[in-house]
Structure formats: C-alpha cells, structure tokens
Write an enzyme that holds these catalytic residues in place. Structure first.
Site, PDB file in Angstrom:
ATOM      1  N   MET A  22       0.830  -1.197   0.000  1.00  0.00           N
ATOM      2  CA  MET A  22       0.000   0.000   0.000  1.00  0.00           C
ATOM      3  C   MET A  22       0.869   1.253   0.000  1.00  0.00           C
ATOM      4  O   MET A  22       0.551   2.247  -0.667  1.00  0.00           O
ATOM      5  CB  MET A  22      -0.929   0.002   1.219  1.00  0.00           C
ATOM      6  CG  MET A  22      -1.992   1.075   1.178  1.00  0.00           C
ATOM      7  SD  MET A  22      -3.154   0.808  -0.176  1.00  0.00           S
ATOM      8  CE  MET A  22      -3.599   2.495  -0.551  1.00  0.00           C
ATOM      9  N   GLU A  54      10.392   4.022   7.239  1.00  0.00           N
ATOM     10  CA  GLU A  54      10.389   2.568   7.398  1.00  0.00           C
ATOM     11  C   GLU A  54      11.078   2.231   8.716  1.00  0.00           C
ATOM     12  O   GLU A  54      11.636   3.114   9.376  1.00  0.00           O
ATOM     13  CB  GLU A  54      11.104   1.880   6.219  1.00  0.00           C
ATOM     14  CG  GLU A  54      10.190   1.578   5.028  1.00  0.00           C
ATOM     15  CD  GLU A  54       9.031   0.651   5.380  1.00  0.00           C
ATOM     16  OE1 GLU A  54       9.143  -0.099   6.375  1.00  0.00           O
ATOM     17  OE2 GLU A  54       8.002   0.687   4.679  1.00  0.00           O
ATOM     18  N   GLY A  81      -5.703   5.649   7.324  1.00  0.00           N
ATOM     19  CA  GLY A  81      -6.456   4.555   6.716  1.00  0.00           C
ATOM     20  C   GLY A  81      -6.306   3.272   7.504  1.00  0.00           C
ATOM     21  O   GLY A  81      -6.824   2.226   7.104  1.00  0.00           O
ATOM     22  N   THR A  82      -5.597   3.326   8.624  1.00  0.00           N
ATOM     23  CA  THR A  82      -5.375   2.159   9.477  1.00  0.00           C
ATOM     24  C   THR A  82      -6.691   1.678  10.081  1.00  0.00           C
ATOM     25  O   THR A  82      -7.506   2.489  10.534  1.00  0.00           O
ATOM     26  CB  THR A  82      -4.399   2.519  10.609  1.00  0.00           C
ATOM     27  OG1 THR A  82      -3.208   3.056  10.044  1.00  0.00           O
ATOM     28  CG2 THR A  82      -4.065   1.299  11.457  1.00  0.00           C
ATOM     29  N   THR A  83      -6.899   0.370  10.109  1.00  0.00           N
ATOM     30  CA  THR A  83      -8.085  -0.196  10.746  1.00  0.00           C
ATOM     31  C   THR A  83      -7.670  -1.038  11.958  1.00  0.00           C
ATOM     32  O   THR A  83      -6.491  -1.246  12.211  1.00  0.00           O
ATOM     33  CB  THR A  83      -8.885  -1.060   9.750  1.00  0.00           C
ATOM     34  OG1 THR A  83      -8.051  -2.120   9.241  1.00  0.00           O
ATOM     35  CG2 THR A  83      -9.387  -0.216   8.589  1.00  0.00           C
ATOM     36  N   HIS A  92     -12.049 -10.410   1.918  1.00  0.00           N
ATOM     37  CA  HIS A  92     -10.735  -9.845   1.645  1.00  0.00           C
ATOM     38  C   HIS A  92      -9.716 -10.967   1.424  1.00  0.00           C
ATOM     39  O   HIS A  92     -10.001 -12.136   1.694  1.00  0.00           O
ATOM     40  CB  HIS A  92     -10.264  -8.965   2.805  1.00  0.00           C
ATOM     41  CG  HIS A  92     -10.911  -7.620   2.842  1.00  0.00           C
ATOM     42  ND1 HIS A  92     -12.155  -7.420   3.390  1.00  0.00           N
ATOM     43  CD2 HIS A  92     -10.490  -6.404   2.393  1.00  0.00           C
ATOM     44  CE1 HIS A  92     -12.478  -6.129   3.275  1.00  0.00           C
ATOM     45  NE2 HIS A  92     -11.492  -5.501   2.686  1.00  0.00           N
ATOM     46  N   LYS A 130      -5.219 -10.548   5.320  1.00  0.00           N
ATOM     47  CA  LYS A 130      -5.810  -9.519   6.186  1.00  0.00           C
ATOM     48  C   LYS A 130      -5.923 -10.045   7.612  1.00  0.00           C
ATOM     49  O   LYS A 130      -6.374 -11.177   7.836  1.00  0.00           O
ATOM     50  CB  LYS A 130      -7.185  -9.089   5.663  1.00  0.00           C
ATOM     51  CG  LYS A 130      -7.757  -7.890   6.411  1.00  0.00           C
ATOM     52  CD  LYS A 130      -8.956  -7.302   5.682  1.00  0.00           C
ATOM     53  CE  LYS A 130      -9.568  -6.133   6.438  1.00  0.00           C
ATOM     54  NZ  LYS A 130      -8.600  -5.024   6.597  1.00  0.00           N
TER      55      LYS A 130
END
Length: 267
Positions: free
Chosen positions: A12, A33, A97-99, A154, A158
């Site tokens: 991503m 990183e 956008g982290t879940t 998904h 995931k």
C-alpha cells in the site's frame, strides 16, 4: 503541498507514493520505514518504480512530520497513535487509513485532532463512501422489520475482522436507524444460536485468495431483499482517495474528519 508516507515500501505504501508523485499539486516529502529496513536512505519514488523525487526514506518519523504539510498513514494501530501525536506536535495534517483501532486508540486520535487536521476513514474510495451515505439513507427509511446483514471478503493476509469498511457500513446503518452499533452488532455466529434478534446488524467475514475488498449490505424482509454492493479490484482507489484527503487538509481547520467531509457527501 508536501505529502509524506509512513510505511512507504509496503504494497500500500508504494501505491501511495505513486499516487502522490502523479497528482498535480502534490510533492513527495519523504517516507519512513523501520530502522533495520534495507530501504533506509533510498528515494521512495524510485523504490515504488517512479522517477527520482529527491525525497528520502528515514526511520525518523518525527523528522518526516516536521517537514511535511500532511502525512498519510496506512500502517498499524500502535504506529498510528504515535503518528497522531507527532501530527499534533508539528501541526501536520494526517490521513489515517489504518483499521483495527481500539477505543483507547480513538481517544488519542481525537485528542490529537484538537491541534491539527486529521482525516480518518475505514475506506478512502469514492464508491465506498457513496455506499456509506446510501446505506445510512436506506436504513433511515426502512423499519427494523428489515434485517440488515453485512458480508465482506478480503485476501487471506488480512489480519482484522470484520473489516474496517464493513464496520463503517454497520455504523452507517446504525446511524440511519438511530441506534448504537455496539448494542446491535452480531459479529459471531456459531453453533445453536437461536433465532435472529430483531434489530440486530449482522456481519459475515470471508477470507481467501487475493481479493482486494468486496462488501455487501443486505436489507432483507419476507418476500424481498435489497442489496448495496461495492467491489474493489485495485488498491489504487484507496491511494487516490488518501491523496485527495491529504490535499484537503490544507484548507481545513483542526478537527477530526472523514472522507464524506472531504467528498462533500454530508448534508
């Protein structure tokens, strides 16, 4: 506008870098990183297969937040809350956008949003955010005689379930009904469960292969069923939406927003 990417060399992360360097009005500020990454000191654009940008990959997130106008974060909960603190410290816009974030994590993000602009969404795509809006509207129009079930699939890698997008659709449905999702969510069914409880919002999770993300909201009653479905075939839709959100932070006041704010989908 200078945009940084944390975790910039993952699948991503590279798409986010590509989206930044190919978006008019955006400039790549750099990326981060882990300290032991072999990519430290390299150009994130080159790593992502683009022409050199002059930016560098560092292990120092504080340094990136200090020089960027906005940072995009699709990492992991533990990293994201630290990034939220850095965004508040430097007044840097942040797109999350982290879940899989906990209630405690959310409290930290909300506190950070008092000092800077944060956009947080379980899904950055235009289509999914339209699905959020439509789901809320439909749920507001139908009585709880209509059962609501949310099915998502998904890829096999995931790690969280239900997906953040599925939960977002559940929250939209619950909001439409004027209820709290936590009080009506049915996320696990196994064994002798008895009849479905009226008013519940059910979730079903599928994992396999390389599926980017399929989501369906079902409104079912005896004799008929109405479905809202979104299928993602490429992660590029999430990257494009995230960059759109990062650019939007430039003109927004401090606060916690979502992609429906960015896309003008709210009343």
């Amino acid at each position: 506008m200078k945009i940084g990417i944390v975790g910039c060399t993952g699948r991503m992360g590279r798409m986010l870098v590509q989206a930044v360097v190919n978006t008019e009005g955006a400039e790549l500020a750099g990326g981060t990183e882990r300290e032991n990454s072999p990519f430290i000191g390299q150009d994130p654009a080159v790593v992502a297969g683009e022409v050199p940008s002059g930016a560098l990959i560092t292990a120092n997130a504080d340094e990136l937040f200090a020089k960027a106008d906005a940072v995009i974060d699709f990492t992991a909960p533990a990293a994201t809350i630290e990034h939220a603190k850095l965004a508040a410290k430097h007044g840097t816009g942040l797109v999350i956008g982290t879940t899989g974030l906990s209630a405690d994590d959310q409290a930290i993000i909300a506190e950070a949003a008092k000092s800077t602009t944060i956009i947080q969404a379980p899904n950055m795509s235009l289509g999914v955010n339209l699905a959020f809006a439509i789901t809320e509207k439909v749920a507001s129009m139908l009585s709880d005689d209509w059962d609501i079930e949310i099915v998502e699939m998904h890829h096999k890698h995931k790690v969280d379930a239900p997906s953040g997008t599925a939960l977002g659709l559940g929250r939209a449905a619950a909001k439409g009904r004027g209820v709290d999702l936590d009080t009506v969510a049915d996320k696990v069914r196994d064994g002798f469960t008895g009849e479905r409880k009226k008013g519940d919002i059910g979730f079903a999770t599928l994992r396999g292969g390389d599926v980017v993300g399929d989501h369906t909201v079902m409104f079912a009653i005896e004799g008929e069923r109405f479905e809202i479905t979104h299928k993602a075939s490429s992660r590029v839709i999430f990257a494009r939406g995230a960059v759109t959100g990062a650019l939007w932070t430039k003109s927004a006041d401090a606060g916690l927003y979502d992609m429906q704010d960015v896309l003008g989908l709210k009343d």
